[in-house]
Design an enzyme around this catalytic site. Structure first.
Site, PDB file in Angstrom:
ATOM      1  N   ARG A  89       0.872  -1.196   0.000  1.00 19.03           N
ATOM      2  CA  ARG A  89       0.000   0.000   0.000  1.00 19.03           C
ATOM      3  C   ARG A  89       0.895   1.228   0.000  1.00 19.03           C
ATOM      4  NH1 ARG A  89      -2.596   3.940  -0.272  1.00 19.03           N
ATOM      5  NH2 ARG A  89      -4.753   4.314   0.317  1.00 19.03           N
ATOM      6  N   ASP A  94      -3.711   8.573  -1.549  1.00 17.53           N
ATOM      7  CA  ASP A  94      -4.976   7.865  -1.751  1.00 17.53           C
ATOM      8  C   ASP A  94      -5.476   8.213  -3.141  1.00 17.53           C
ATOM      9  OD1 ASP A  94      -7.322   6.402  -1.152  1.00 17.53           O
ATOM     10  OD2 ASP A  94      -8.364   8.237  -0.538  1.00 17.53           O
TER      11      ASP A  94
END
Length: 210
Positions: A89, A94
Site C-alpha cells: 500500500r 490515496d
C-alpha cells in the site's frame, strides 16, 4: 662635486632596487592569494560533491529492489519481496476506488490505475520504508515506491491522480514534498481537483455514473 654626483646616483639606484623588490613581493603575494583562493574553492566544491554523493548513496541504500507481480489499483500493488508475494500500500497517498467491495467505481479511478501501471512497467522498482509500522492493519506493506529512482507517489500527486492522506505517525520523510506536489495539482485543477467537492479530507465523493 664628483663625489656628490656619485652619491646621488648610488641613492637613486638603491631606491630603484627597493621599488623592484616591493613590486616583486606584491606580485608574489597576489599569486599566492589566488592560489589559496583556488585551493579553497576546489575544497568547497569537493566537499559539496561528496555531501551530495553521500546523500544520494544513503537514499539508495534505504531502498530494496522488488519485482512487480501486478498493479491492483492506483495506490496498491503486488510484488515479490524477500522471495514472497506481498501486497504494498503506497504510503501517504490515496486514489479513487475502483475495486473496493461495496463501493462504486469513482471518477479517475481507472485513470489512476492505468497511470500507476504505466509508471511501474517503465523501469526497475524499489521500495523504501519509513519509521513506525511497516504494515497496516490488513498486513500490507506500507512503502514509498520508486521506479529507476523516481517516486511513483510524487508523479501520481503532481498529475492529479492522488491526494495526500493517512498521516498517522508523523514526521514522514517525504510528507512536505508530497504536499507541495498536491498543491501544484490543485492550483492547476488537474483530474481529481477538477470537480469541486470531489476530493475531500475523508476520501472521494461520487461515482462514475452520477
Amino acid at each position: 662635486m664628483k663625489v656628490l654626483n656619485r652619491l646621488t646616483i648610488t641613492a637613486l639606484l638603491l631606491m630603484g632596487l627597493t621599488a623592484c623588490d616591493q613590486a616583486t613581493s606584491i606580485t608574489k603575494h597576489k599569486t599566492v592569494s589566488k592560489t589559496e583562493q583556488s585551493t579553497n574553492t576546489n575544497t568547497v566544491d569537493t566537499k559539496t560533491r561528496e555531501t551530495i554523493a553521500r546523500t544520494q548513496t544513503n537514499s539508495l541504500s534505504d531502498q530494496v529492489p522488488v519485482s512487480l507481480v501486478e498493479a491492483v489499483d492506483g495506490d496498491t500493488i503486488k510484488v515479490m519481496y524477500n522471495g514472497k508475494k506481498e501486497t504494498v500500500r503506497y504510503l501517504l497517498i490515496d486514489t479513487p476506488e475502483e475495486k473496493k467491495p461495496n463501493t462504486c467505481v469513482q471518477p479517475y479511478a481507472v485513470d489512476a490505475y492505468n497511470r500507476n501501471k504505466e509508471l511501474l512497467t517503465s523501469g526497475r522498482i524499489t521500495l523504501e520504508f519509513d519509521h513506525g509500522n511497516k504494515r497496516d492493519k490488513y498486513g500490507r506493506l506500507l512503502a514509498y515506491v520508486f521506479v529507476d529512482g523516481k517516486s511513483v507517489q510524487e508523479e501520481l500527486l503532481k498529475e492529479g491522480y492522488a491526494r495526500v492522506a493517512y498521516i498517522y505517525q508523523p514526521p514522514y520523510k517525504y510528507l512536505s514534498e508530497f504536499k507541495k506536489d498536491e498543491n501544484q495539482a490543485k492550483s492547476q485543477k488537474l483530474r481529481i481537483w477538477s470537480k469541486p467537492g470531489y476530493s475531500t479530507n475523508r476520501g472521494f465523493v461520487g461515482c462514475v455514473d452520477d
